[in-house]
Design a protein around this motif. Structure first.
Motif, PDB file in Angstrom:
ATOM      1  N   UNK A 141       0.843  -1.202   0.000  1.00 36.67           N
ATOM      2  CA  UNK A 141       0.000   0.000   0.000  1.00 36.67           C
ATOM      3  C   UNK A 141       0.873   1.245   0.000  1.00 36.67           C
ATOM      4  N   UNK A 142       1.877   1.269   0.847  1.00 33.53           N
ATOM      5  CA  UNK A 142       2.780   2.426   0.893  1.00 33.53           C
ATOM      6  C   UNK A 142       3.533   2.597  -0.423  1.00 33.53           C
ATOM      7  N   UNK A 143       3.827   1.482  -1.088  1.00 29.35           N
ATOM      8  CA  UNK A 143       4.578   1.553  -2.341  1.00 29.35           C
ATOM      9  C   UNK A 143       3.787   2.215  -3.462  1.00 29.35           C
ATOM     10  N   UNK A 144       2.449   2.157  -3.402  1.00 25.18           N
ATOM     11  CA  UNK A 144       1.647   2.738  -4.484  1.00 25.18           C
ATOM     12  C   UNK A 144       1.097   4.111  -4.121  1.00 25.18           C
ATOM     13  N   UNK A 145       1.510   4.659  -2.990  1.00 21.76           N
ATOM     14  CA  UNK A 145       1.038   5.971  -2.565  1.00 21.76           C
ATOM     15  C   UNK A 145       2.199   6.944  -2.454  1.00 21.76           C
ATOM     16  N   UNK A 146       1.924   8.183  -2.811  1.00 22.13           N
ATOM     17  CA  UNK A 146       2.918   9.238  -2.665  1.00 22.13           C
ATOM     18  C   UNK A 146       3.070   9.629  -1.196  1.00 22.13           C
ATOM     19  N   UNK A 147       4.247  10.197  -0.826  1.00 19.04           N
ATOM     20  CA  UNK A 147       4.403  10.740   0.524  1.00 19.04           C
ATOM     21  C   UNK A 147       3.371  11.852   0.779  1.00 19.04           C
ATOM     22  N   UNK A 148       2.948  12.041   2.019  1.00 19.99           N
ATOM     23  CA  UNK A 148       3.463  11.403   3.240  1.00 19.99           C
ATOM     24  C   UNK A 148       2.810  10.064   3.566  1.00 19.99           C
ATOM     25  N   UNK A 149       1.835   9.619   2.754  1.00 21.42           N
ATOM     26  CA  UNK A 149       1.125   8.370   3.052  1.00 21.42           C
ATOM     27  C   UNK A 149       1.887   7.150   2.575  1.00 21.42           C
TER      28      UNK A 149
END
Length: 261
Positions: free
Chosen positions: A112-120
Motif C-alpha cells: 500500500x505504501x509503495x503505491x502511494x505518494x508521501x506522506x502516506x
C-alpha cells in the motif's frame, strides 16, 4: 494549450458499480495484437501477467495501449511487491495492480505504501516524465493519485489463508485474489487445485475477505469450478488464458487433422 485528460475508472470502481461478478482472462503472450483481440471479446477485465509471462515494462506499455480503446479493464500482476517495480508500473500507466504472494498484513501495508505518494507512502514522484499522469496532462494527478490507482493482493499460501482477514482489513487494499495453484503447492498437493482441502481453504479465504468488506476473486479455468466459486461469493474470476486457449485450440486441430492415416 495542452489537452487536459481524464483517466478511466479503476477496477475498484468497476467492482463497486457492477451488478454481477466480473469475468476475465489472463493475457500472457506479450502480444499487443492478441491483447487487443481479447479486449474486444466482451469480457469485463484482463489480467496482464508480469509474474510468469515474458513481459517487461515496454511490453506492458504496449499492451495497455492496445487495449485502451475498449471497455475492458486491464489489471497488471506485478512480478513482486518490490517498491521500485510498483513505482515503474504506476508510472508507465498501470492503474490496477495485483501483487502476488502476500502472506501477512505487514506485507500488505508495505505494498500500500509503495503505491502511494508521501506522506502516506513511498512512491517516487515522476509524474512529469510518466505516461501514468499523461505527462502532467491529468489535472491534479499528484493530489488525486490514490483515486486513480486500485491495489489488489494475492493470497496463495497457507500463511496467506490464515492471515486473510488481517490482509483484507488493511486500509488501501481494494480486494483479494486467491490463487489455488500456489495454494495447492503450499498445502502439499502440488497440481491439485481442486483438492477438497484446497477448495475448503479458498472458501475460508472468501469468508474472511468478505467479512472485512472487501471483494474477493479467484482463478478457475474449469467452468464448473468457476461457477461454484461465484456461487460461494467471488466478485471477480479469471476463467481462461490466451496461451491456454491457443494451446488447446491447436491441439484440437492436430487431433482432428493429424491423426488420420
Amino acid at each position: 494549450m495542452p489537452i487536459r485528460l481524464s483517466l478511466p475508472p479503476t477496477f475498484r470502481d468497476r467492482l463497486e458499480a457492477a451488478d454481477r461478478p466480473q469475468a476475465g482472462m489472463w493475457v500472457c503472450t506479450g502480444s499487443p495484437l492478441v491483447a487487443e483481440i481479447c479486449a474486444g471479446s466482451g469480457l469485463d477485465w484482463l489480467l496482464i501477467d508480469g509474474e510468469h509471462s515474458p513481459v517487461g515494462l515496454e511490453t506492458i506499455t504496449a499492451l495497455l495501449q492496445a487495449v485502451a480503446p475498449y471497455p475492458v479493464t486491464p489489471v497488471v500482476r506485478a512480478p513482486s511487491g518490490d517498491a521500485v517495480v510498483l513505482k515503474q508500473l504506476l508510472d508507465l500507466g498501470v492503474q490496477n495492480v495485483l501483487v502476488p504472494m502476500v502472506d501477512t498484513a505487514e506485507q500488505a501495508h508495505d505494498v500500500v505504501r509503495a503505491v502511494r505518494y508521501p506522506p502516506r507512502g513511498v512512491r517516487g514522484v515522476g509524474s512529469a516524465l510518466s505516461r501514468g499522469a499523461r505527462w502532467n496532462r491529468v489535472e491534479n494527478y499528484l493530489a488525486d493519485a490514490d483515486r486513480y490507482v486500485s491495489l489488489f493482493v494475492q493470497v496463495e499460501s497457507v500463511a496467506g489463508v490464515e492471515n486473510a482477514a488481517l490482509i483484507a482489513g488493511v486500509d488501501g487494499v481494494d480486494g483479494v485474489f486467491v490463487g489455488p495453484s500456489d495454494l495447492a503447492a503450499s498445502m502439499g498437493v502440488l497440481g491439485q487445485q481442486t483438492h477438497p482441502a484446497v477448495t475448503a481453504a479458498v472458501h475460508r479465504t472468501f469468508e474472511a475477505v468478505r467479512a472485512a468488506g472487501k471483494p474477493v476473486g479467484v482463478n478457475a479455468f474449469d467452468p464448473a469450478v468457476a461457477q461454484a466459486y461465484l456461487e460461494a461469493g467471488a466478485s471477480f474470476v479469471l476463467t481462461g488464458a490466451d496461451v491456454a486457449l491457443l494451446a488447446r485450440g491447436a491441439e484440437t486441430l492436430a487431433d482432428r487433422w493429424c491423426a488420420q492415416g
